[in-house]
Scaffold this active site. Structure first.
Site, short mmCIF file in Angstrom:
data_model
loop_
_atom_site.label_atom_id
_atom_site.label_comp_id
_atom_site.label_asym_id
_atom_site.label_seq_id
_atom_site.Cartn_x
_atom_site.Cartn_y
_atom_site.Cartn_z
N ILE A 90 0.82 -1.22 0.00
CA ILE A 90 0.00 0.00 0.00
C ILE A 90 0.85 1.26 0.00
CG2 ILE A 90 -2.10 -0.98 1.02
CD1 ILE A 90 -1.14 0.05 3.76
N GLY A 91 2.15 1.10 0.10
CA GLY A 91 2.97 2.31 0.06
C GLY A 91 4.45 2.04 0.23
N GLY B 89 7.55 4.10 1.98
CA GLY B 89 7.86 5.28 2.78
C GLY B 89 9.34 5.52 2.90
N THR B 90 9.67 6.40 3.81
CA THR B 90 11.06 6.79 4.02
C THR B 90 11.91 5.61 4.45
OG1 THR B 90 10.12 8.87 4.80
CG2 THR B 90 12.45 8.56 5.16
N TYR B 91 11.33 4.69 5.20
CA TYR B 91 12.14 3.64 5.82
C TYR B 91 11.95 2.27 5.20
CZ TYR B 91 12.17 7.50 9.01
OH TYR B 91 12.28 8.76 9.52
N LYS C 84 5.20 -2.81 8.20
CA LYS C 84 6.25 -1.96 7.64
C LYS C 84 7.54 -2.76 7.61
CE LYS C 84 5.74 2.27 8.05
NZ LYS C 84 5.65 3.72 8.09
N ASP D 154 9.82 14.02 11.93
CA ASP D 154 9.47 13.92 10.50
C ASP D 154 7.97 14.07 10.31
OD1 ASP D 154 10.00 13.59 7.79
OD2 ASP D 154 9.94 11.41 7.88
#
Length: 288
Positions: A10-11, A13-15, A32, A125
């Site tokens: 679904i995505g 991200g930064t990490y 994640k 962040d």
């Protein structure tokens, strides 16, 4: 990982990469998967320590971290799943959110931030993409503390530059003294964006970001920001701008809302309002 199935990306991200998945009871979670810089070295103990702190954060306005799965090569964080984030909502709400909605979201954001700051946990962040929203109008802060656990990256792994739009001027000028004030600056930027519907300082580089801030809030000097000249990236040749009237760049925010925002967006971090103080502000005492 055997507990979770039906992984749907679904995505990114930064990490790392985020997946939506279900457990054996049909409950939905956000997984994640953290990218590790040097896979051969495993997970640093400091990272594990930071993540364990996040598991202790229990607040209705913070996305719950249910589980941490770590093997030698991999780290997976299991979070509660929410349908939408604030950025997606702002993308479809032209001209900003209704004032009652913006106020509700700001109140919830400050409640979550105050809880963490009380526990000496910084976000570092904050941005609309990190604020998740459910159908009941509840707002929850995601990725709390991850910037500290993994270091603030300059670039995303997808080679997209990490957004500077919510970064405080003291950080942009090289200050290494991270404190709760950097989160308050970000909250102010998000508040203005909820009201206007567009980012307040959409910079394309660190230098451009600073100039956009100065053009609106004025260029700092040692009178209004003691010790600013000592920051590593301070330039005595910065173009000198006078601050603009708040009403000129904020649509539809009342006097007390402008007063609160002006206290969040102080150039000098030592003059910024705290989350606890902000929660006591007159803006939240009025009825819309």
């Amino acid at each position: 990982m055997e507990k979770y199935h039906g992984l749907e990306k679904i995505g990114e991200g930064t990490y790392g990469v985020v997946y939506k998945a279900q457990n054996n009871y049909g409950e939905t979670f956000a997984l994640k998967k953290i990218r590790l810089e040097k896979e051969d070295e495993g997970i640093p103990s400091t990272t594990i320590r930071e993540i364990s702190i996040l598991k202790e954060l229990k607040h209705s306005n913070i996305v719950k971290l249910y589980d941490v799965i770590h093997t030698k090569k991999r780290l997976v964080l299991v979070f509660e799943h929410l349908d939408q984030d604030l950025k997606k909502l702002l993308d479809v709400c032209e001209g900003g959110l209704e004032s009652v909605t913006a106020k509700s979201f700001l109140l919830q954001l400050l409640n979550g931030i105050a809880y963490c700051h009380d526990r000496r946990v910084l976000h570092r962040d904050l941005k609309p993409q990190n604020l998740l929203i459910n159908r009941e109008g509840e707002l929850k802060i995601a990725d709390f503390g991850l910037a500290r656990a993994f270091g603030i990256p300059v670039r995303k792994y997808t080679h997209e530059v990490v957004t500077l739009w919510y970064r405080a001027p003291d950080v942009l000028m090289g200050s290494k003294k991270y404190s709760t004030t950097i989160d308050i600056w970000s909250v102010g930027c998000i508040f203005a964006e909820m009201v206007n519907g567009t980012p307040l300082f959409p910079g394309v580089s660190e230098a451009d970001q600073l100039m956009r801030i100065f053009r609106i809030l004025g260029t700092p000097n040692s009178k209004n920001w003691p010790n600013v000249t000592e920051l590593p990236k301070y330039d005595p040749n910065f173009t000198v701008y006078e601050p603009l009237p708040w009403e000129s760049f904020l649509k539809g925010l009342d006097e007390s809302g402008i007063d609160l925002l002006s206290k969040m967006l102080k150039l000098d971090p030592n003059q910024r309002i705290t989350a606890k103080q902000a929660l006591e502000h007159a803006y939240f005492k009025e009825n819309n």
